[in-house]
Scaffold this motif. Structure first.
Motif, PDB file in Angstrom:
ATOM      1  N   GLN A  50       9.155  -3.866   9.566  1.00  0.00           N
ATOM      2  CA  GLN A  50       9.215  -2.537   8.884  1.00  0.00           C
ATOM      3  C   GLN A  50       9.267  -1.601   9.999  1.00  0.00           C
ATOM      4  O   GLN A  50       8.928  -1.994  11.022  1.00  0.00           O
ATOM      5  N   PRO A  57       6.625   5.339   7.477  1.00  0.00           N
ATOM      6  CA  PRO A  57       6.881   5.021   6.423  1.00  0.00           C
ATOM      7  C   PRO A  57       5.938   4.037   5.842  1.00  0.00           C
ATOM      8  O   PRO A  57       5.725   3.007   6.781  1.00  0.00           O
ATOM      9  N   VAL A  58       5.626   3.913   4.726  1.00  0.00           N
ATOM     10  CA  VAL A  58       4.603   2.947   4.398  1.00  0.00           C
ATOM     11  C   VAL A  58       5.437   2.393   2.920  1.00  0.00           C
ATOM     12  O   VAL A  58       5.573   3.022   2.265  1.00  0.00           O
ATOM     13  N   GLN A  59       5.193   1.205   2.865  1.00  0.00           N
ATOM     14  CA  GLN A  59       5.604   0.476   1.527  1.00  0.00           C
ATOM     15  C   GLN A  59       4.323  -0.402   1.130  1.00  0.00           C
ATOM     16  O   GLN A  59       3.668  -1.131   1.806  1.00  0.00           O
ATOM     17  N   TYR A  85       2.790  -2.794  -1.363  1.00  0.00           N
ATOM     18  CA  TYR A  85       3.229  -4.364  -2.091  1.00  0.00           C
ATOM     19  C   TYR A  85       2.219  -5.318  -1.996  1.00  0.00           C
ATOM     20  O   TYR A  85       1.551  -5.372  -0.854  1.00  0.00           O
ATOM     21  N   GLU A 127       2.547  -0.072  -6.720  1.00  0.00           N
ATOM     22  CA  GLU A 127       3.312  -0.560  -5.618  1.00  0.00           C
ATOM     23  C   GLU A 127       4.534   0.752  -5.562  1.00  0.00           C
ATOM     24  O   GLU A 127       5.160   1.234  -6.302  1.00  0.00           O
ATOM     25  N   GLN A 128       4.638   1.080  -4.133  1.00  0.00           N
ATOM     26  CA  GLN A 128       5.405   2.406  -3.891  1.00  0.00           C
ATOM     27  C   GLN A 128       5.627   2.670  -2.587  1.00  0.00           C
ATOM     28  O   GLN A 128       5.174   1.969  -1.594  1.00  0.00           O
ATOM     29  N   SER A 129       6.885   3.521  -2.017  1.00  0.00           N
ATOM     30  CA  SER A 129       6.858   3.702  -0.876  1.00  0.00           C
ATOM     31  C   SER A 129       6.502   5.067  -0.485  1.00  0.00           C
ATOM     32  O   SER A 129       6.819   5.993  -1.575  1.00  0.00           O
ATOM     33  N   THR A 167       5.793   8.309   2.881  1.00  0.00           N
ATOM     34  CA  THR A 167       5.562   8.592   4.093  1.00  0.00           C
ATOM     35  C   THR A 167       4.228   9.047   4.454  1.00  0.00           C
ATOM     36  O   THR A 167       3.659  10.190   3.947  1.00  0.00           O
TER      37      THR A 167
END
Length: 148
Positions: A31, A67-69, A71, A95-97, A99
């Motif tokens: 990542q 950035p963070v995902q 999941y 679940e999402q992306s 900042t």
């Protein structure tokens, strides 16, 4: 932390650090490790009264984003993801992306006064403020001060 008493000369420092994602490698999970970080700070001190009273101040500021995902690997299996419990969970924790941000400001101040060779007094005031968003829509802000 301890700072020493001042001198009869003015002294100071300054620093600025900037790092962008284009200068960062990927983390262990492949990542993007960092979007941007900036730090600005310095120090300044000197006499208020020669051989008697001295001051010191050191402010610092940091702004960073990453950035963070979000999941959930356990929900990757359709037989788990399609259960009522998993759907309820995803309804409140999707679940999402996004900042993530982490910002802070701090300042350390000190004042020393020498009455004589054997008698002196000092006071110190520290301030710290942090602000983070660790999850979309959830902001955390803290302030701390201390005096001696």
């Amino acid at each position: 932390m301890s700072t020493k008493s001042g001198t009869n000369q003015f002294h100071g420092t300054g620093v600025y650090l900037a790092r962008d994602a284009s200068l960062s490698g990927r983390d262990a999970f492949e990542q993007e490790a960092l979007a941007r970080i900036q730090q600005l700070g310095g120090s300044f001190g000197g006499p208020l009264s020669k051989d008697k009273t001295f001051f010191f101040t050191a402010p610092e500021m940091q702004r960073s984003s990453k950035p963070v995902q979000i999941y959930f690997a356990e929900l990757a299996k359709p037989e788990v993801r399609n259960t009522a419990g998993a759907q309820a969970f995803l309804g409140v924790t999707p679940e999402q992306s996004f900042t993530a941000r982490s910002d802070s400001e701090s300042i350390v101040n000190r004042l020393d006064h020498h009455f004589s060779e054997n008698n002196s007094i000092f006071g110190r005031f520290d301030y710290l403020h942090t602000k983070e968003n660790v999850y979309p829509g959830v902001n955390r802000s803290e302030e701390h001060t201390s005096e001696l």
